[in-house]
Scaffold this motif. Sequence first.
Motif, PDB file in Angstrom:
ATOM      1  N   SER A  17     -10.178  -2.999  -5.386  1.00 43.57           N
ATOM      2  CA  SER A  17      -9.503  -1.781  -4.942  1.00 43.57           C
ATOM      3  C   SER A  17     -10.443  -0.588  -4.975  1.00 43.57           C
ATOM      4  O   SER A  17     -11.383  -0.532  -5.774  1.00 43.57           O
ATOM      5  CB  SER A  17      -8.297  -1.478  -5.833  1.00 43.57           C
ATOM      6  OG  SER A  17      -7.330  -2.509  -5.782  1.00 43.57           O
ATOM      7  N   ARG A  66      -1.389  -3.342   2.206  1.00 45.02           N
ATOM      8  CA  ARG A  66      -2.568  -3.310   1.343  1.00 45.02           C
ATOM      9  C   ARG A  66      -3.039  -1.886   1.058  1.00 45.02           C
ATOM     10  O   ARG A  66      -3.518  -1.601  -0.040  1.00 45.02           O
ATOM     11  CB  ARG A  66      -3.720  -4.099   1.968  1.00 45.02           C
ATOM     12  CG  ARG A  66      -3.412  -5.568   2.191  1.00 45.02           C
ATOM     13  CD  ARG A  66      -4.663  -6.335   2.607  1.00 45.02           C
ATOM     14  NE  ARG A  66      -5.214  -5.857   3.876  1.00 45.02           N
ATOM     15  CZ  ARG A  66      -6.431  -5.352   4.028  1.00 45.02           C
ATOM     16  NH1 ARG A  66      -7.252  -5.267   2.986  1.00 45.02           N
ATOM     17  NH2 ARG A  66      -6.850  -4.960   5.223  1.00 45.02           N
ATOM     18  N   GLN A  81      -5.343   4.819  -0.890  1.00 45.97           N
ATOM     19  CA  GLN A  81      -5.441   3.759  -1.881  1.00 45.97           C
ATOM     20  C   GLN A  81      -5.612   2.443  -1.151  1.00 45.97           C
ATOM     21  O   GLN A  81      -4.762   2.067  -0.342  1.00 45.97           O
ATOM     22  CB  GLN A  81      -4.187   3.719  -2.761  1.00 45.97           C
ATOM     23  CG  GLN A  81      -4.198   2.621  -3.811  1.00 45.97           C
ATOM     24  CD  GLN A  81      -5.249   2.840  -4.874  1.00 45.97           C
ATOM     25  OE1 GLN A  81      -5.385   3.943  -5.392  1.00 45.97           O
ATOM     26  NE2 GLN A  81      -6.002   1.792  -5.186  1.00 45.97           N
ATOM     27  N   ASN A  83      -6.097  -1.577  -1.583  1.00 46.77           N
ATOM     28  CA  ASN A  83      -5.977  -2.736  -2.459  1.00 46.77           C
ATOM     29  C   ASN A  83      -6.233  -4.014  -1.676  1.00 46.77           C
ATOM     30  O   ASN A  83      -6.181  -4.030  -0.451  1.00 46.77           O
ATOM     31  CB  ASN A  83      -4.581  -2.791  -3.087  1.00 46.77           C
ATOM     32  CG  ASN A  83      -4.261  -1.580  -3.925  1.00 46.77           C
ATOM     33  OD1 ASN A  83      -5.112  -1.051  -4.628  1.00 46.77           O
ATOM     34  ND2 ASN A  83      -3.000  -1.143  -3.873  1.00 46.77           N
TER      35      ASN A  83
END
Length: 116
Positions: A17, A66, A81, A83
Motif C-alpha cells: 500500500s 483497491r 489511498q 491498496n
Amino acid sequence: QVQLVESGGGLVQPGGSLRLSCAASGSISWIYAMGWYRQAPGKQRELVAGISNIGTTNYADSVKGRFAISGDNAKNTVYLQMNSLKPEDTAIYYCNARKAKSTEYWGQGTQVTVSS
C-alpha cells in the motif's frame, strides 16, 4: 495560478500500500474538482480517480475496490489511498485541479513503482 505538489510515491512490493497526497496552494478559489491521473512509459495519461468539492468520487475500473480518493477542503489537500498494488499500477501519478471546463492545473508528478 494554482500550484500542486504531490508526495508519497515510492517503491512497494505487489500487494502493498501507498498513500499519495496533493497539496494545492496559490489562487485556489473556485476549484471544483481534483483528481489523480497516471502515465506509464509509452502510454497515454489516464484518469485514476476524481473527487468534487462536495465529496462525490469516481474511479477507473482497474482500481475500483483497491484505491480510495479523499479530500480535506480545510487543508486544500487531496489523497489517494492505494491498496493491493499490482505491477501494472507502476506509473508517474499526477495531481490535477479544475476551476472550469477550460482551466486546469497539474502537479509535477510522483513515481510509484510496484515490483518484487
